[in-house]
Scaffold this active site. Structure first.
Site, PDB file in Angstrom:
ATOM      1  N   CYS A  53      -7.019   4.398   6.319  1.00 48.54           N
ATOM      2  CA  CYS A  53      -8.078   5.226   5.743  1.00 48.54           C
ATOM      3  C   CYS A  53      -7.501   6.233   4.756  1.00 48.54           C
ATOM      4  O   CYS A  53      -6.288   6.374   4.598  1.00 48.54           O
ATOM      5  CB  CYS A  53      -8.842   5.948   6.853  1.00 48.54           C
ATOM      6  SG  CYS A  53      -7.832   7.162   7.751  1.00 48.54           S
TER       7      CYS A  53
ATOM      8  N   ALA B 215      -5.109   8.647   6.283  1.00 49.07           N
ATOM      9  CA  ALA B 215      -3.796   8.062   6.526  1.00 49.07           C
ATOM     10  C   ALA B 215      -2.955   8.057   5.264  1.00 49.07           C
ATOM     11  O   ALA B 215      -1.740   8.289   5.304  1.00 49.07           O
ATOM     12  CB  ALA B 215      -3.942   6.637   7.067  1.00 49.07           C
TER      13      ALA B 215
ATOM     14  N   ARG C 207       6.022   6.230  11.046  1.00 49.77           N
ATOM     15  CA  ARG C 207       6.588   5.629   9.841  1.00 49.77           C
ATOM     16  C   ARG C 207       8.072   5.842   9.684  1.00 49.77           C
ATOM     17  O   ARG C 207       8.661   5.435   8.708  1.00 49.77           O
ATOM     18  CB  ARG C 207       5.875   6.175   8.617  1.00 49.77           C
ATOM     19  CG  ARG C 207       5.128   5.056   7.906  1.00 49.77           C
ATOM     20  CD  ARG C 207       4.758   5.418   6.495  1.00 49.77           C
ATOM     21  NE  ARG C 207       5.031   4.309   5.588  1.00 49.77           N
ATOM     22  CZ  ARG C 207       5.194   4.439   4.289  1.00 49.77           C
ATOM     23  NH1 ARG C 207       5.155   5.609   3.738  1.00 49.77           N
ATOM     24  NH2 ARG C 207       5.419   3.388   3.537  1.00 49.77           N
TER      25      ARG C 207
ATOM     26  N   HIS D  87      -3.628   8.879  -1.237  1.00 53.89           N
ATOM     27  CA  HIS D  87      -2.458   9.146  -2.069  1.00 53.89           C
ATOM     28  C   HIS D  87      -2.854  10.044  -3.245  1.00 53.89           C
ATOM     29  O   HIS D  87      -2.154  11.014  -3.572  1.00 53.89           O
ATOM     30  CB  HIS D  87      -1.879   7.851  -2.643  1.00 53.89           C
ATOM     31  CG  HIS D  87      -1.567   6.789  -1.632  1.00 53.89           C
ATOM     32  ND1 HIS D  87      -1.570   5.446  -1.948  1.00 53.89           N
ATOM     33  CD2 HIS D  87      -1.227   6.871  -0.317  1.00 53.89           C
ATOM     34  CE1 HIS D  87      -1.249   4.744  -0.873  1.00 53.89           C
ATOM     35  NE2 HIS D  87      -1.045   5.585   0.125  1.00 53.89           N
TER      36      HIS D  87
END
Length: 458
Positions: A46, A49, A82, A178
């Site tokens: 999403c 995220a 991550r 982003h």
């Protein structure tokens, strides 16, 4: 030519536009960067995220506070999702910070709880250089005033308190996250601090997130060349380093999907040129070193470094190539690594027979189609059923994807590598290429595959 996957009454007709078999003399790209088709069990992340989990999360000296239900705070645990490594031993990657919104907070509003949470987090970790507040879906729905609360908390604490309006339901994938992170960091952080000194060889590395230490392998190569890394955006970055990023002479952009926005903004406002790079494999890493050296006039030094590095790994690479020659791989990554790694596998003699991304744009698919051979499958945002069909029909020797796809591959008896957070990295530059090759070898030739019968139902 287009391809229709799942030729049955359960197929979703709209998915045809997202799939393509590369053919000679055709210039077709899969449909991408659009809303997911209803009924398609997407594997996309999403917007939240993309903002918190990808771009902002690696910043090591700020508190990443998630304003929302506790489940969303999983993305604040940098060490568990991550593998964005940092050298901050205090709190980065160790703790989750969340307002833990409950039902009554959703009904009556969460602004007071957010304010108290910011103050509490600052009191517990006074060494933090700021608090980044990331909003989630619930907050977007109830309309909490993040900007007002953060401004009040900033005045109280005396540190940066920055809101990121990155509600998960915004946009069609994490790609918008982003963009939001890039824009907010540019507006609120970049240009707010001046370096103590400047050199003629200052460079930013943009779009590397130090996954399992990638940056710690990348930076020494440029430093040996005579380059000073002014800022890393955002792997192992300190917020003050990002604040002075506007003073660099060059931006080296690695992830070309999550960070072109800030590179464009910095070029427009500060006149900083951009060099796009791929830092995976021998050929692509060497090209990146040469491109940077050409900009700074350090060509001789770059050639010296390339010669030394290649000489160290060449015998081992040839050994791996003799083992991997003729193997076939299916690459499914977020976006850029889907095309970064096609050429890297080619150096091993491995053919990419299928490539996919979860949030790629047209330019990502154009690069993929430039690199794969005719007959390769190129597919946007494949769902689990499509992934199963690709694995059973095309029968790749190796599948490289993320954790969500790991167990599907195992159940089908397909060797798998985690390309999202790596198996045992770093994977970048020359030394990382050997790590990657080692993991490919371990995966391909693990004895377990001889004990598993592949699913042959297709």
């Amino acid at each position: 030519m287009p391809l229709t996957l799942l030729n049955s009454d359960k197929a979703i007709p709209e998915r045809e536009k997202h799939t393509y078999i590369k053919a000679p003399s055709e210039n077709i790209l899969p449909l991408s960067n659009v809303q997911t088709t209803p009924g398609d069990f997407t594997e996309r992340g999403c917007t939240y995220a993309g903002c918190m989990g990808v771009v902002c999360g690696p910043i090591k000296d700020v508190i990443h506070l998630v304003h929302g239900p506790i489940g969303c705070a999983y993305w604040t645990w940098g060490g568990g999702t991550r593998q964005n490594l940092s050298d901050n031993p205090s709190f980065h990657g160790k703790y989750c910070f969340s307002t833990d919104m409950q039902e009554d907070n959703i009904i009556f509003g969460g602004e007071d709880k957010l304010y108290k949470s910011i103050l509490e987090a600052h009191e517990e970790f006074p060494e933090a250089r700021g608090v980044f507040v990331h909003s989630t879906c619930a907050i977007g729905l109830i309309g909490d005033d993040l900007s007002g609360v953060c401004k009040r908390a900033e005045e109280e604490t005396g540190i940066r308190v920055i809101p990121f309006n990155c509600e998960g339901f915004r946009g069609c994938s994490q790609s918008l996250g982003h963009h939001i992170a890039n824009d907010t960091l540019f507006e609120r952080v970049v240009g707010t601090k001046e370096p103590e000194e400047l050199t003629d060889y200052d460079m930013n590395i943009i779009g590397d997130y130090n996954i399992q230490g990638d940056l710690w392998a990348i930076m020494p190569l440029f430093e040996r060349m005579g380059i000073r890394i002014l800022c890393t955006f955002t792997g192992n970055a300190a917020v003050d380093e990002i604040a002075q990023a506007h003073c660099a002479k060059l931006n080296l952009m690695h992830c070309q999907r999550s960070t072109p926005y800030i590179c464009e903004l910095m070029e427009e406002k500060y006149g900083i040129p951009v060099v796009k790079a791929t830092l995976f494999g021998v050929e692509q890493t060497s090209k990146a070193l040469r491109d940077v050296a050409s900009f700074f006039g350090l060509e001789d030094k770059a050639e010296e470094i390339i010669k030394e590095e290649v000489a160290q790994i060449a015998p081992k690479i040839e050994e791996y190539r003799s083992k991997f020659e003729g193997k076939r791989v299916f690459i499914y990554q977020g976006a850029p690594r889907a095309w970064h790694w096609i050429n890297m596998f080619h150096e091993f003699g491995v053919e990419t027979i299928a490539a996919a991304t979860t949030f790629g744009h047209e330019d990502d698919y154009a690069k993929i189609c430039e690199r794969v051979n005719d007959g390769a499958l190129v597919i946007d945002n494949p769902n689990s059923l499509e992934l199963e069909e690709i694995l059973t029909d095309l029968k790749p020797d190796l599948f490289i994807s993320g954790l969500k796809e790991k167990y599907l591959a195992y159940k089908l008896g397909v060797p798998f590598i985690n390309g999202h957070a790596y198996e045992k990295g770093p994977y970048a530059v020359y030394s990382g290429f050997l790590n990657f090759a080692r993991d490919v070898e371990k995966t391909l030739f693990a004895p377990v595959w001889g004990l598993i019968r592949r699913n042959e139902h297709a």
